[in-house]
Write a protein that holds these residues in place. Sequence first.
Motif, PDB file in Angstrom:
ATOM      1  N   VAL A   1      15.439  -3.122   7.634  1.00 21.72           N
ATOM      2  CA  VAL A   1      16.238  -3.464   6.516  1.00 21.72           C
ATOM      3  C   VAL A   1      17.270  -2.188   6.423  1.00 21.72           C
ATOM      4  CG1 VAL A   1      16.360  -4.311   4.136  1.00 21.72           C
ATOM      5  CG2 VAL A   1      14.513  -4.964   5.885  1.00 21.72           C
ATOM      6  N   THR A   2      18.354  -2.567   6.116  1.00 20.31           N
ATOM      7  CA  THR A   2      19.183  -1.290   5.710  1.00 20.31           C
ATOM      8  C   THR A   2      19.681  -1.810   4.511  1.00 20.31           C
ATOM      9  OG1 THR A   2      21.167  -2.643   6.882  1.00 20.31           O
ATOM     10  CG2 THR A   2      20.103  -0.912   8.189  1.00 20.31           C
ATOM     11  N   LEU A   3      20.160  -0.460   3.807  1.00 22.31           N
ATOM     12  CA  LEU A   3      20.397  -0.751   2.430  1.00 22.31           C
ATOM     13  C   LEU A   3      21.968  -0.957   2.148  1.00 22.31           C
ATOM     14  CD1 LEU A   3      17.964   1.992   0.910  1.00 22.31           C
ATOM     15  CD2 LEU A   3      17.504  -0.230   1.401  1.00 22.31           C
ATOM     16  N   CYS A   4      22.332  -1.831   1.397  1.00 22.45           N
ATOM     17  CA  CYS A   4      23.570  -2.234   1.185  1.00 22.45           C
ATOM     18  C   CYS A   4      24.066  -1.727  -0.202  1.00 22.45           C
ATOM     19  CB  CYS A   4      23.680  -3.666   1.104  1.00 22.45           C
ATOM     20  SG  CYS A   4      25.434  -4.508   0.820  1.00 22.45           S
ATOM     21  N   ALA A   5      25.276  -1.604  -0.514  1.00 25.65           N
ATOM     22  CA  ALA A   5      25.761  -1.060  -1.905  1.00 25.65           C
ATOM     23  C   ALA A   5      25.168  -1.799  -3.066  1.00 25.65           C
ATOM     24  CB  ALA A   5      27.381  -1.176  -2.072  1.00 25.65           C
ATOM     25  N   SER A   6      24.982  -3.386  -2.845  1.00 24.94           N
ATOM     26  CA  SER A   6      24.428  -4.132  -3.677  1.00 24.94           C
ATOM     27  C   SER A   6      23.047  -3.941  -4.225  1.00 24.94           C
ATOM     28  CB  SER A   6      24.677  -5.710  -3.524  1.00 24.94           C
ATOM     29  OG  SER A   6      23.834  -5.789  -2.316  1.00 24.94           O
ATOM     30  N   ASP A   7      22.198  -3.279  -2.957  1.00 25.63           N
ATOM     31  CA  ASP A   7      20.789  -2.864  -3.077  1.00 25.63           C
ATOM     32  C   ASP A   7      20.712  -1.622  -4.141  1.00 25.63           C
ATOM     33  OD1 ASP A   7      19.802  -5.033  -1.400  1.00 25.63           O
ATOM     34  OD2 ASP A   7      20.387  -3.643   0.146  1.00 25.63           O
ATOM     35  N   VAL A   8      21.601  -0.972  -3.699  1.00 28.10           N
ATOM     36  CA  VAL A   8      21.791   0.314  -4.670  1.00 28.10           C
ATOM     37  C   VAL A   8      21.976   0.258  -6.140  1.00 28.10           C
ATOM     38  CG1 VAL A   8      22.698   2.783  -4.538  1.00 28.10           C
ATOM     39  CG2 VAL A   8      22.141   1.880  -2.430  1.00 28.10           C
ATOM     40  N   HIS A   9      22.876  -0.796  -6.273  1.00 25.10           N
ATOM     41  CA  HIS A   9      23.338  -0.985  -7.631  1.00 25.10           C
ATOM     42  C   HIS A   9      22.189  -1.662  -8.367  1.00 25.10           C
ATOM     43  CE1 HIS A   9      27.678  -0.791  -7.825  1.00 25.10           C
ATOM     44  NE2 HIS A   9      27.903  -1.173  -6.885  1.00 25.10           N
TER      45      HIS A   9
ATOM     46  N   ASN B   1      20.948  -4.179 -12.172  1.00 25.28           N
ATOM     47  CA  ASN B   1      21.501  -5.329 -12.021  1.00 25.28           C
ATOM     48  C   ASN B   1      22.601  -5.306 -10.924  1.00 25.28           C
ATOM     49  OD1 ASN B   1      24.171  -5.835 -13.332  1.00 25.28           O
ATOM     50  ND2 ASN B   1      23.157  -4.154 -14.545  1.00 25.28           N
ATOM     51  N   VAL B   2      23.191  -6.331 -10.579  1.00 26.00           N
ATOM     52  CA  VAL B   2      24.388  -6.371  -9.656  1.00 26.00           C
ATOM     53  C   VAL B   2      25.251  -7.482 -10.147  1.00 26.00           C
ATOM     54  CG1 VAL B   2      23.114  -7.295  -7.492  1.00 26.00           C
ATOM     55  CG2 VAL B   2      25.376  -6.344  -7.411  1.00 26.00           C
ATOM     56  N   GLY B   3      26.367  -7.317 -10.392  1.00 21.18           N
ATOM     57  CA  GLY B   3      27.260  -8.371 -10.654  1.00 21.18           C
ATOM     58  C   GLY B   3      26.615  -9.223 -11.931  1.00 21.18           C
TER      59      GLY B   3
ATOM     60  N   CYS C   1      19.190 -14.174  -0.193  1.00 29.18           N
ATOM     61  CA  CYS C   1      18.021 -13.152   0.189  1.00 29.18           C
ATOM     62  C   CYS C   1      18.016 -11.850  -0.774  1.00 29.18           C
ATOM     63  CB  CYS C   1      18.061 -12.823   1.712  1.00 29.18           C
ATOM     64  SG  CYS C   1      16.500 -11.960   2.365  1.00 29.18           S
ATOM     65  N   ASP C   2      17.279 -11.827  -1.425  1.00 24.56           N
ATOM     66  CA  ASP C   2      17.211 -10.550  -2.354  1.00 24.56           C
ATOM     67  C   ASP C   2      17.768 -10.724  -3.604  1.00 24.56           C
ATOM     68  OD1 ASP C   2      19.833  -9.471  -2.117  1.00 24.56           O
ATOM     69  OD2 ASP C   2      19.061  -7.535  -1.381  1.00 24.56           O
ATOM     70  N   LEU C   3      18.303 -11.975  -4.054  1.00 18.83           N
ATOM     71  CA  LEU C   3      18.986 -12.049  -5.319  1.00 18.83           C
ATOM     72  C   LEU C   3      17.556 -12.505  -6.245  1.00 18.83           C
ATOM     73  CD1 LEU C   3      21.788 -11.042  -6.103  1.00 18.83           C
ATOM     74  CD2 LEU C   3      22.449 -13.533  -5.954  1.00 18.83           C
ATOM     75  N   PRO C   4      17.056 -12.007  -7.110  1.00 21.36           N
ATOM     76  CA  PRO C   4      15.887 -12.601  -7.667  1.00 21.36           C
ATOM     77  C   PRO C   4      16.425 -14.007  -8.299  1.00 21.36           C
ATOM     78  CG  PRO C   4      16.159 -10.253  -8.267  1.00 21.36           C
ATOM     79  CD  PRO C   4      17.422 -10.631  -7.412  1.00 21.36           C
ATOM     80  N   PRO C   5      15.533 -15.132  -8.334  1.00 21.68           N
ATOM     81  CA  PRO C   5      14.232 -14.840  -7.849  1.00 21.68           C
ATOM     82  C   PRO C   5      13.830 -15.022  -6.331  1.00 21.68           C
ATOM     83  CG  PRO C   5      14.624 -17.249  -8.572  1.00 21.68           C
ATOM     84  CD  PRO C   5      15.955 -16.554  -8.662  1.00 21.68           C
ATOM     85  N   VAL C   6      14.746 -15.006  -5.418  1.00 19.67           N
ATOM     86  CA  VAL C   6      14.589 -15.164  -4.010  1.00 19.67           C
ATOM     87  C   VAL C   6      13.944 -13.662  -3.571  1.00 19.67           C
ATOM     88  CG1 VAL C   6      15.448 -15.728  -1.645  1.00 19.67           C
ATOM     89  CG2 VAL C   6      16.050 -16.923  -3.717  1.00 19.67           C
TER      90      VAL C   6
END
Length: 342
Positions: free
Chosen positions: A34-42, A48-50, A110-115
């Motif tokens: 799995v690679t880390l995106c800017a949104s993951d880092v936010h 939070n992201v956006g 995928c990875d946007l809570p609650p998913v």
Amino acid sequence: MLAALQHGIRDVRLGERPEPTPGPGEVLVRTKAVTLCASDVHMFAEGNVGGVSWDGPFVPGHEAAGVVEDANGTDLAAGTPVVLDPAVACHECDMCAEGLFHLCRNLKFCDLPPVDGAMRELIAWPADRVFRVPESVDLVEAPVIEPLCVALHAVELASRPAGAVVAVVGCGAIGLFTLRMARLRGAKRIFATDPIRERLELARELGADDTMQVGVQDPGAEILKATDGRGVDIVFEAAGPQEALDQCLEVVRPAGEVVIIGIPSADEYRIRASSLRRRELAVRFVRRQNENYPEAIELVRQGAIRLGPLLTHRFPVERAQEAFLLAERKVDGAVRVAVVFD
Ligand SMILES: [Zn+2]
Ligand SMILES: [Zn+2]
């Protein structure tokens, strides 16, 4: 099964999640990387992201590759190397009816809570969002196809990349792929800017004609000078901060286009309306990608796009926290950082 869990701000630890059972139309994939995106880092650094945040611990990560573990009646045979498209559209709403699946009103991501995200040993995902990758592709590099798709989409949204003078502000993975795609689509001249020197070296390798280091040089002034004061036809914003947008607006010519891909930390931009209005600028925002996987994978298969140079670091999942910290600090030449499962 093992999973990386984000418990709080800058707090990712190894934990356990129940094994998923694939539902109808889903395949079970054993995650390789799995690679880390800017949104993951936010999400990691700011919680939070956006505007989307979370309650309990959640599994991060949406750029994932692995091997099909259980075909579950689909035509993706066990053992097939694959990447996942993290976005699942409903195929029922008005946006989906128009083919704008990425703007689906009921999008599951995928990875946007609650998913839960993909940073776990196994993931069940709709078979039509799981794409075969050529055997020649290193599965640890394969997740980087996701930001490539975003770049492809961004360049598609620009009205006339062929023959254009282009600037790319921000040379993370998406910015680098954007300039590469602009090159492949026939851009005449490409400027790239970033504060990090190693990223500018990569930018030149991938096809930028001129690079400028933010903080050392004055990219805005230099781009204007290099274009005899004319400015660029299209500028891609792939960084996020206000200063990056300011730089884009500074260098774009009248009747030019600004394509905004980055995510601003504060979810807010300040713009002087007159500065855009007087030049009649077209400003376009980019929402990820839309059905770009097959084309992206084909470009990789042909060798037109190489994923390797952008995958700069690999960490075993036990050290996921370190991977996030590195991705956040962007030191040591980090562009895309992978978390790897054995
Ligand atoms: Zn991403
Ligand atoms: Zn929909």
